[in-house]
Motif scaffolding. Structure first.
Motif, short mmCIF file in Angstrom:
data_model
loop_
_atom_site.label_atom_id
_atom_site.label_comp_id
_atom_site.label_asym_id
_atom_site.label_seq_id
_atom_site.Cartn_x
_atom_site.Cartn_y
_atom_site.Cartn_z
N UNK A 294 3.21 -14.70 -0.42
CA UNK A 294 3.58 -15.95 -1.10
C UNK A 294 2.36 -16.58 -1.80
N UNK A 295 1.18 -16.41 -1.25
CA UNK A 295 -0.04 -16.90 -1.90
C UNK A 295 -0.20 -16.22 -3.26
N UNK A 296 0.01 -14.92 -3.31
CA UNK A 296 -0.11 -14.18 -4.56
C UNK A 296 0.98 -14.58 -5.55
N UNK A 297 2.19 -14.79 -5.06
CA UNK A 297 3.30 -15.18 -5.94
C UNK A 297 3.00 -16.50 -6.63
N UNK B 158 7.28 -9.45 -8.49
CA UNK B 158 7.13 -8.00 -8.64
C UNK B 158 5.68 -7.57 -8.47
N UNK B 159 4.74 -8.38 -8.99
CA UNK B 159 3.33 -8.00 -8.90
C UNK B 159 2.78 -8.15 -7.48
N UNK B 160 3.34 -9.09 -6.71
CA UNK B 160 2.84 -9.32 -5.34
C UNK B 160 3.41 -8.30 -4.35
N UNK B 161 4.54 -7.71 -4.69
CA UNK B 161 5.22 -6.83 -3.73
C UNK B 161 4.44 -5.56 -3.40
N UNK B 162 3.89 -4.81 -4.39
CA UNK B 162 3.16 -3.57 -4.03
C UNK B 162 1.99 -3.81 -3.09
N UNK C 129 -10.97 -5.27 7.35
CA UNK C 129 -10.70 -5.03 8.77
C UNK C 129 -9.93 -3.74 9.02
N UNK C 130 -9.41 -3.13 7.96
CA UNK C 130 -8.55 -1.96 8.13
C UNK C 130 -9.35 -0.74 8.55
N UNK C 131 -8.75 0.06 9.44
CA UNK C 131 -9.37 1.31 9.87
C UNK C 131 -8.93 2.49 9.01
N UNK C 132 -7.93 2.26 8.15
CA UNK C 132 -7.40 3.34 7.33
C UNK C 132 -8.02 3.32 5.94
N UNK C 133 -7.70 4.32 5.14
CA UNK C 133 -8.22 4.43 3.79
C UNK C 133 -7.53 3.39 2.90
N UNK C 134 -8.30 2.50 2.32
CA UNK C 134 -7.73 1.41 1.51
C UNK C 134 -8.03 1.60 0.02
N UNK C 135 -8.39 2.82 -0.39
CA UNK C 135 -8.73 3.05 -1.80
C UNK C 135 -7.54 2.77 -2.71
N UNK C 136 -6.32 3.14 -2.27
CA UNK C 136 -5.13 2.86 -3.08
C UNK C 136 -4.87 1.36 -3.16
N UNK C 137 -5.05 0.66 -2.05
CA UNK C 137 -4.90 -0.80 -2.06
C UNK C 137 -5.84 -1.45 -3.06
N UNK C 138 -7.09 -1.00 -3.03
CA UNK C 138 -8.09 -1.59 -3.92
C UNK C 138 -7.79 -1.29 -5.38
N UNK C 139 -7.26 -0.08 -5.66
CA UNK C 139 -6.89 0.27 -7.02
C UNK C 139 -5.74 -0.61 -7.52
N UNK D 230 -5.90 -3.30 -10.60
CA UNK D 230 -5.00 -3.15 -11.74
C UNK D 230 -4.14 -4.39 -11.95
N UNK D 231 -3.55 -4.90 -10.85
CA UNK D 231 -2.66 -6.04 -10.97
C UNK D 231 -3.41 -7.32 -11.28
N UNK D 232 -4.55 -7.51 -10.64
CA UNK D 232 -5.33 -8.72 -10.92
C UNK D 232 -5.81 -8.73 -12.37
N UNK D 233 -6.20 -7.56 -12.88
CA UNK D 233 -6.63 -7.49 -14.28
C UNK D 233 -5.49 -7.86 -15.21
N UNK D 234 -4.28 -7.31 -14.94
CA UNK D 234 -3.13 -7.60 -15.79
C UNK D 234 -2.71 -9.06 -15.68
N UNK D 235 -2.70 -9.58 -14.45
CA UNK D 235 -2.23 -10.95 -14.21
C UNK D 235 -3.18 -11.97 -14.82
#
Length: 314
Positions: free
Chosen positions: A104-107, A155-159, A188-198, A202-207
């Motif tokens: 909701x913050x992003x929306x 739509x942009x906040x959902x992914x 804080x994540x222990x998993x690979x967050x490269x996709x999250x960061x991409x 992308x979305x922040x640049x477009x928005x």
């Protein structure tokens, strides 16, 4: 890319460290409570004035009403929880609530951004094509622009939210912030967050780039139209038409750049939190003053409302 091993477990809640101040002091609680109440009441007053005064039933004030509503939502996503933590000294936030707060913050941040662009387009038509204003800015187009802003924002906040839900977190679940910040959560994540960061990049640049480009182009055309036939009357008219909105745009994007700079330059968490506080609390609080004190129609509607309330009291 964030990927850490060890101490991986299911996290049921996160610990919000809050503001970099001594929150046990009641003065700070009263200050932020006053700011939040000013935000809610000020924006509600704008919505009420636009609803009651027929002279404000124009496209510009239709967009302003939605901007005021978004300002209330934007602050409400984070500030009440922050105030509760300051008062109770119980900062944990449960895992299901944290991604919801991020979503909701992003929306609402994105809707704010897009509405400023829509309002700039409205001012561009009013100054650059004044004779065609009523035919261009029809009621259907206004509804479509606002609806499109909400749909694009959701739509942009959902992914980002869905990808965050797939991330796993380590036992260390301390967030050095007053709210669930997406970049802090990914740290804080222990998993690979490269996709999250991409996706975030992308979305922040477009928005940001798309609305900002529209705003700059619109104001560029407005400036050129004034320079072609320069006169004191035209300049004063343009300032009275765009002054309030231009102030809001400068405040919004100036603070956004400060937040981005403090996050990307590796500055201290304190500066990042202060910049985020400006973006989340201060801007929605100041918008009612910007659009009321610098706007003749709003001041007139406010005066009529006060006079009518005094007559009812008598």
């Amino acid at each position: 890319m964030s990927m850490r091993r060890g101490n991986q477990s299911h996290v049921s809640e996160f610990l919000l460290l809050g503001l970099p101040i001594q929150t046990e002091k009641q003065g700070f609680f009263a200050l932020f409570l006053g700011m939040y109440l000013t935000t809610v009441l000020g924006n509600l007053l704008i919505i009420l004035l636009i609803r009651l005064d027929p002279r404000l039933h124009t496209p510009m004030y239709f967009f302003l009403r939605h901007l005021a509503l978004t300002g209330i939502y934007f602050s409400t996503v984070t500030v009440p929880k922050m105030l509760m933590n300051m008062q109770t000294q119980n900062p944990p936030i449960t895992y299901p609530v944290c991604p919801s707060q991020v979503y909701f913050y992003m929306i609402f941040g994105c809707v704010d951004n897009l509405l400023l662009m829509v309002m700039t387009y409205d001012r561009y038509i009013a100054i650059y094509h004044p004779l065609h204003y009523t035919s261009v800015m029809r009621g259907g187009l206004c509804v479509l622009l606002v609806s499109g802003s909400w749909i694009l924002s959701c739509s942009s906040a959902l992914p980002n939210t869905l990808l965050l839900g797939q991330a796993s977190f380590c036992a260390d679940s301390i967030i050095p912030h007053f709210s669930c910040s997406l970049p802090k959560l990914l740290e804080l994540s222990c998993s690979d967050t490269s996709l999250n960061e991409l996706v975030i990049f992308t979305e922040e640049s477009a928005v940001v780039i798309f609305p900002l480009s529209g705003i700059l182009v619109s104001y560029g055309h407005i400036g050129l139209s004034i320079l072609r036939v320069p006169s004191t009357k035209r300049i004063c008219k343009a300032l009275s038409t765009c002054g309030s909105h231009l102030s809001a745009v400068c405040l919004f994007y100036g603070t956004m750049m400060a937040v981005s700079f403090s996050s990307s330059s590796g500055q201290s968490h304190d500066k990042d939190i202060i910049a985020s506080m400006m973006y989340t609390v201060v801007i929605p609080m100041l918008n009612p003053f910007i659009y009321s004190l610098r706007n003749r129609d709003m001041k007139l509607a406010l005066g009529i409302l006060f006079r009518n309330s005094n007559l009812l009291d008598k």
